[in-house]
Design a protein around this motif. Structure first.
Motif, PDB file in Angstrom:
ATOM      1  N   MET A  71     -48.994  43.285 -92.123  1.00  0.00           N
ATOM      2  CA  MET A  71     -47.745  42.840 -91.495  1.00  0.00           C
ATOM      3  C   MET A  71     -47.212  41.625 -92.248  1.00  0.00           C
ATOM      4  O   MET A  71     -47.948  40.682 -92.516  1.00  0.00           O
ATOM      5  N   ASP A  72     -45.927  41.673 -92.619  1.00  0.00           N
ATOM      6  CA  ASP A  72     -45.299  40.562 -93.320  1.00  0.00           C
ATOM      7  C   ASP A  72     -44.533  39.689 -92.335  1.00  0.00           C
ATOM      8  O   ASP A  72     -43.949  40.176 -91.370  1.00  0.00           O
ATOM      9  N   GLU A  73     -44.513  38.396 -92.612  1.00  0.00           N
ATOM     10  CA  GLU A  73     -43.788  37.449 -91.768  1.00  0.00           C
ATOM     11  C   GLU A  73     -42.732  36.749 -92.609  1.00  0.00           C
ATOM     12  O   GLU A  73     -43.013  36.289 -93.718  1.00  0.00           O
ATOM     13  N   ILE A  74     -41.493  36.695 -92.097  1.00  0.00           N
ATOM     14  CA  ILE A  74     -40.449  35.942 -92.777  1.00  0.00           C
ATOM     15  C   ILE A  74     -39.742  35.055 -91.761  1.00  0.00           C
ATOM     16  O   ILE A  74     -39.717  35.348 -90.565  1.00  0.00           O
ATOM     17  N   ILE A  75     -39.202  33.956 -92.247  1.00  0.00           N
ATOM     18  CA  ILE A  75     -38.358  33.092 -91.422  1.00  0.00           C
ATOM     19  C   ILE A  75     -36.914  33.509 -91.652  1.00  0.00           C
ATOM     20  O   ILE A  75     -36.467  33.647 -92.790  1.00  0.00           O
ATOM     21  N   SER A  76     -36.187  33.729 -90.563  1.00  0.00           N
ATOM     22  CA  SER A  76     -34.809  34.198 -90.653  1.00  0.00           C
ATOM     23  C   SER A  76     -33.897  33.276 -89.855  1.00  0.00           C
ATOM     24  O   SER A  76     -34.286  32.747 -88.811  1.00  0.00           O
ATOM     25  N   VAL A  77     -32.689  33.088 -90.357  1.00  0.00           N
ATOM     26  CA  VAL A  77     -31.728  32.157 -89.769  1.00  0.00           C
ATOM     27  C   VAL A  77     -30.470  32.909 -89.357  1.00  0.00           C
ATOM     28  O   VAL A  77     -29.985  33.773 -90.090  1.00  0.00           O
ATOM     29  N   GLY A  78     -29.950  32.589 -88.185  1.00  0.00           N
ATOM     30  CA  GLY A  78     -28.652  33.100 -87.752  1.00  0.00           C
ATOM     31  C   GLY A  78     -27.712  31.936 -87.518  1.00  0.00           C
ATOM     32  O   GLY A  78     -28.013  31.032 -86.736  1.00  0.00           O
ATOM     33  N   LEU A  79     -26.580  31.924 -88.218  1.00  0.00           N
ATOM     34  CA  LEU A  79     -25.602  30.844 -88.105  1.00  0.00           C
ATOM     35  C   LEU A  79     -24.253  31.449 -87.748  1.00  0.00           C
ATOM     36  O   LEU A  79     -23.749  32.319 -88.459  1.00  0.00           O
ATOM     37  N   ASP A  80     -23.681  31.006 -86.633  1.00  0.00           N
ATOM     38  CA  ASP A  80     -22.393  31.511 -86.157  1.00  0.00           C
ATOM     39  C   ASP A  80     -21.390  30.366 -86.196  1.00  0.00           C
ATOM     40  O   ASP A  80     -21.549  29.367 -85.497  1.00  0.00           O
ATOM     41  N   ILE A  81     -20.356  30.518 -87.028  1.00  0.00           N
ATOM     42  CA  ILE A  81     -19.310  29.501 -87.154  1.00  0.00           C
ATOM     43  C   ILE A  81     -18.064  30.050 -86.480  1.00  0.00           C
ATOM     44  O   ILE A  81     -17.391  30.939 -87.011  1.00  0.00           O
ATOM     45  N   GLY A  82     -17.763  29.557 -85.279  1.00  0.00           N
ATOM     46  CA  GLY A  82     -16.659  30.082 -84.498  1.00  0.00           C
ATOM     47  C   GLY A  82     -15.470  29.148 -84.435  1.00  0.00           C
ATOM     48  O   GLY A  82     -15.457  28.074 -85.047  1.00  0.00           O
ATOM     49  N   SER A  83     -14.460  29.551 -83.663  1.00  0.00           N
ATOM     50  CA  SER A  83     -13.233  28.759 -83.548  1.00  0.00           C
ATOM     51  C   SER A  83     -13.511  27.372 -82.993  1.00  0.00           C
ATOM     52  O   SER A  83     -12.987  26.372 -83.490  1.00  0.00           O
ATOM     53  N   SER A  84     -14.351  27.313 -81.958  1.00  0.00           N
ATOM     54  CA  SER A  84     -14.614  26.047 -81.281  1.00  0.00           C
ATOM     55  C   SER A  84     -15.995  25.503 -81.575  1.00  0.00           C
ATOM     56  O   SER A  84     -16.173  24.292 -81.711  1.00  0.00           O
ATOM     57  N   THR A  85     -16.980  26.395 -81.637  1.00  0.00           N
ATOM     58  CA  THR A  85     -18.361  25.933 -81.746  1.00  0.00           C
ATOM     59  C   THR A  85     -19.099  26.604 -82.895  1.00  0.00           C
ATOM     60  O   THR A  85     -18.750  27.703 -83.331  1.00  0.00           O
ATOM     61  N   THR A  86     -20.119  25.914 -83.352  1.00  0.00           N
ATOM     62  CA  THR A  86     -21.028  26.424 -84.375  1.00  0.00           C
ATOM     63  C   THR A  86     -22.446  26.285 -83.838  1.00  0.00           C
ATOM     64  O   THR A  86     -22.797  25.252 -83.270  1.00  0.00           O
ATOM     65  N   LYS A  87     -23.244  27.337 -83.981  1.00  0.00           N
ATOM     66  CA  LYS A  87     -24.619  27.274 -83.491  1.00  0.00           C
ATOM     67  C   LYS A  87     -25.550  27.994 -84.454  1.00  0.00           C
ATOM     68  O   LYS A  87     -25.122  28.858 -85.221  1.00  0.00           O
ATOM     69  N   LEU A  88     -26.827  27.623 -84.385  1.00  0.00           N
ATOM     70  CA  LEU A  88     -27.812  28.131 -85.328  1.00  0.00           C
ATOM     71  C   LEU A  88     -29.098  28.473 -84.596  1.00  0.00           C
ATOM     72  O   LEU A  88     -29.510  27.768 -83.675  1.00  0.00           O
ATOM     73  N   VAL A  89     -29.722  29.573 -85.005  1.00  0.00           N
ATOM     74  CA  VAL A  89     -30.998  30.016 -84.450  1.00  0.00           C
ATOM     75  C   VAL A  89     -31.944  30.294 -85.612  1.00  0.00           C
ATOM     76  O   VAL A  89     -31.546  30.894 -86.614  1.00  0.00           O
ATOM     77  N   ILE A  90     -33.187  29.846 -85.492  1.00  0.00           N
ATOM     78  CA  ILE A  90     -34.192  30.109 -86.529  1.00  0.00           C
ATOM     79  C   ILE A  90     -35.351  30.863 -85.886  1.00  0.00           C
ATOM     80  O   ILE A  90     -35.869  30.448 -84.841  1.00  0.00           O
ATOM     81  N   SER A  91     -35.737  31.972 -86.506  1.00  0.00           N
ATOM     82  CA  SER A  91     -36.755  32.848 -85.928  1.00  0.00           C
ATOM     83  C   SER A  91     -37.806  33.222 -86.961  1.00  0.00           C
ATOM     84  O   SER A  91     -37.571  33.138 -88.170  1.00  0.00           O
ATOM     85  N   ARG A  92     -38.941  33.657 -86.446  1.00  0.00           N
ATOM     86  CA  ARG A  92     -39.933  34.335 -87.280  1.00  0.00           C
ATOM     87  C   ARG A  92     -39.846  35.827 -86.983  1.00  0.00           C
ATOM     88  O   ARG A  92     -39.917  36.239 -85.824  1.00  0.00           O
ATOM     89  N   LEU A  93     -39.659  36.609 -88.027  1.00  0.00           N
ATOM     90  CA  LEU A  93     -39.626  38.059 -87.886  1.00  0.00           C
ATOM     91  C   LEU A  93     -40.888  38.630 -88.518  1.00  0.00           C
ATOM     92  O   LEU A  93     -41.286  38.228 -89.620  1.00  0.00           O
ATOM     93  N   TYR A  94     -41.505  39.561 -87.822  1.00  0.00           N
ATOM     94  CA  TYR A  94     -42.726  40.193 -88.317  1.00  0.00           C
ATOM     95  C   TYR A  94     -42.391  41.640 -88.680  1.00  0.00           C
ATOM     96  O   TYR A  94     -41.965  42.422 -87.823  1.00  0.00           O
ATOM     97  N   LEU A  95     -42.553  41.967 -89.961  1.00  0.00           N
ATOM     98  CA  LEU A  95     -42.148  43.263 -90.493  1.00  0.00           C
ATOM     99  C   LEU A  95     -43.369  44.111 -90.811  1.00  0.00           C
ATOM    100  O   LEU A  95     -44.386  43.608 -91.296  1.00  0.00           O
TER     101      LEU A  95
END
Length: 473
Positions: free
Chosen positions: A1-25
């Motif tokens: 099983m491989d593990e990677i760190i993955s980032v989700g960044l949403d840049i919207g009209s009013s707000t910007t937010k970020l999530v960082i996860s570990r995904l197991y492949l």
């Protein structure tokens, strides 16, 4: 099983937010079969607070501030850029129309490595929000038609799902920032131009400096609520259309259930004594509307974060001997995949019949061009005549940049298409398996003749069944 760190960044009209996860492949392919990687486990280990999207001017995103935000959140999470194996950056809402939106994408792409970096138009934004809010999953589980209404600072993006499949979209100039007032004086300081025209048509002009009483706020909120309801019902009138951004509602079936997501409905969860924009009053009007209560209206869990949390990544080496490509056009990055099943077709049909079907798939998919068309479920026996008919239909189809398939037909199909599309970019890949939500990078051929292919699949929060099935194919 491989593990990677993955980032989700949403840049919207009013707000910007970020999530960082570990995904197991994990590669779940049978012995000797093509690689098929699944995300078998996901752990979110860092979520940023919601930041106000930084702007240098009203029409320009502050790129250095976005980069600083990303670096600061990495530091809080205890990671550095080289730790990140994949990610997704989605630019949505009015931010996607800023004058330097493309520069934002380019800047983040340079720093992000194996990221999906996309400027989401209104249709794609609504679809992503519907998946992130689990409206698509709700529809699939119940076999009902569900609309997700994602309301942010500048727009309301509607996406309708039937049996888990998107069947239509619509976008309106409705959002929390359409009307803003001063917290101390309660006087209007900003009103969005489409909203001003809409109110003028209704005979409710609101000049800057107008004092907002509770009665006036209700008088302004009620028609906007009703416009959204008529949009859901596909009964928009001429006044409603003043708030329309793009095409009218285009879903075929009546909506049975309603999901609300985005910053506006999320404001209902915030413990605030004072608010200074239109979001909170609008959200309250929607969740109490009898017409929506009759359609099981609900606010998505974690509504303000109904966005991607990253992307799974799979690197594949495709044999250059079995594919057709024009290498001068490579590399290509972040090409969205459009799956197209030919189940039920014998390819004895005429080119015109095949083209009509392909065009309907493209029309319903609502993907921005260019895209990679993934053709699946071909007949077991593919004669040259069948390949020629399919090639003719594909050559007449516009919008695609890559053709991909599982069957070992890339070279002959590519040659057949090339004979009909002389002088045009043509990349035809085979022996790959792709699906909805995938993006691909196609590298230049190596000296060995191998073509590097990277498959990136968006990963959403709360899609538990999707995690169990896997999101990389």
């Amino acid at each position: 099983m491989d593990e990677i760190i993955s980032v989700g960044l949403d840049i919207g009209s009013s707000t910007t937010k970020l999530v960082i996860s570990r995904l197991y492949l994990e590669n779940v392919a049978r012995f000797g079969g093509m690689p098929r990687v699944q995300v078998v486990q996901r752990t979110v280990f860092h979520q940023s607070r919601m930041f106000q999207t930084p702007l240098r001017t009203p029409d320009e995103v502050d790129i250095p501030a976005i980069q600083e935000l990303l670096a600061a959140e990495y530091a809080v999470a205890g990671i550095v850029p080289t730790d990140v194996g994949s990610g997704a950056v989605i630019i949505t809402g009015e931010t996607a129309t800023r004058t330097n939106a493309k520069a934002v994408v380019a800047s983040l792409a340079e720093r992000a490595g194996a990221f999906v970096v996309a400027t989401a138009g209104p249709d794609l934004e609504g679809i992503l929000a519907g998946r992130g809010a689990r409206a698509a999953q709700w529809s699939e589980d119940t076999r009902r038609t569900v609309v997700n209404v994602d309301i942010g600072g500048g727009t309301a993006n509607l996406a309708v799902f039937t049996n888990g499949v998107v069947v239509g979209t619509c976008t309106l100039h409705i959002g929390g920032k359409m009307l803003i007032w001063d917290e101390t004086t309660q006087r209007v300081t900003r009103i969005a131009e489409p909203f001003q025209r809409y109110l003028d048509r209704l005979g409710l002009p609101v000049p800057l400096g107008t004092e907002l009483t509770d009665a006036l706020l209700h008088e302004l909120t009620a028609p906007v609520r009703d416009t959204l309801i008529r949009c859901i019902r596909k009964q928009m009138n001429d006044t409603d259309r003043l708030l329309l951004l793009g095409h009218e509602p285009n879903w075929p079936d009546d909506v049975q259930d309603v999901m609300l997501s985005g910053g506006v409905p999320a404001s209902l969860e915030e413990q605030v004594l004072a608010f200074t924009d239109f979001g909170r009053p609008l959200a309250e009007a929607l969740v109490t509307a009898p017409e929506l209560l009759a359609k099981n209206v609900r606010v998505a869990e974690n509504a303000g974060r109904a966005t991607v949390i990253g992307a799974g990544v799979q690197s594949i080496e495709v044999s250059g001997a079995t594919v057709y490509l024009t290498p001068e056009e490579l590399p290509l990055k972040n090409i969205p995949v459009l799956p197209c099943s030919l189940a039920g077709f014998t390819l004895e049909e005429s080119e015109e019949q095949l083209l009509t079907y392909l065009e309907s798939v493209v029309s319903n998919a609502l993907l921005p061009a260019p895209w990679a068309l993934y053709v699946s479920d071909l007949p077991a026996r593919m004669s040259f005549a069948k390949i020629t008919r399919l090639a003719g239909a594909l050559a007449s189809l516009s919008g695609w940049e890559v053709i991909a398939m599982e069957e070992d037909l890339g070279l002959v199909l590519g040659q057949s298409i090339a004979a009909l599309r002389t002088g045009q970019t043509l990349i035809c890949l085979d022996q790959v398996e792709l699906g909805h939500g995938d993006y691909i990078d196609v590298g230049a051929p190596l000296e060995s003749g191998v073509v590097p292919l990277v498959v990136k699949t968006l990963v959403f929060p709360s899609e538990t069944q999707r995690e169990e099935r896997g999101v990389l194919r």
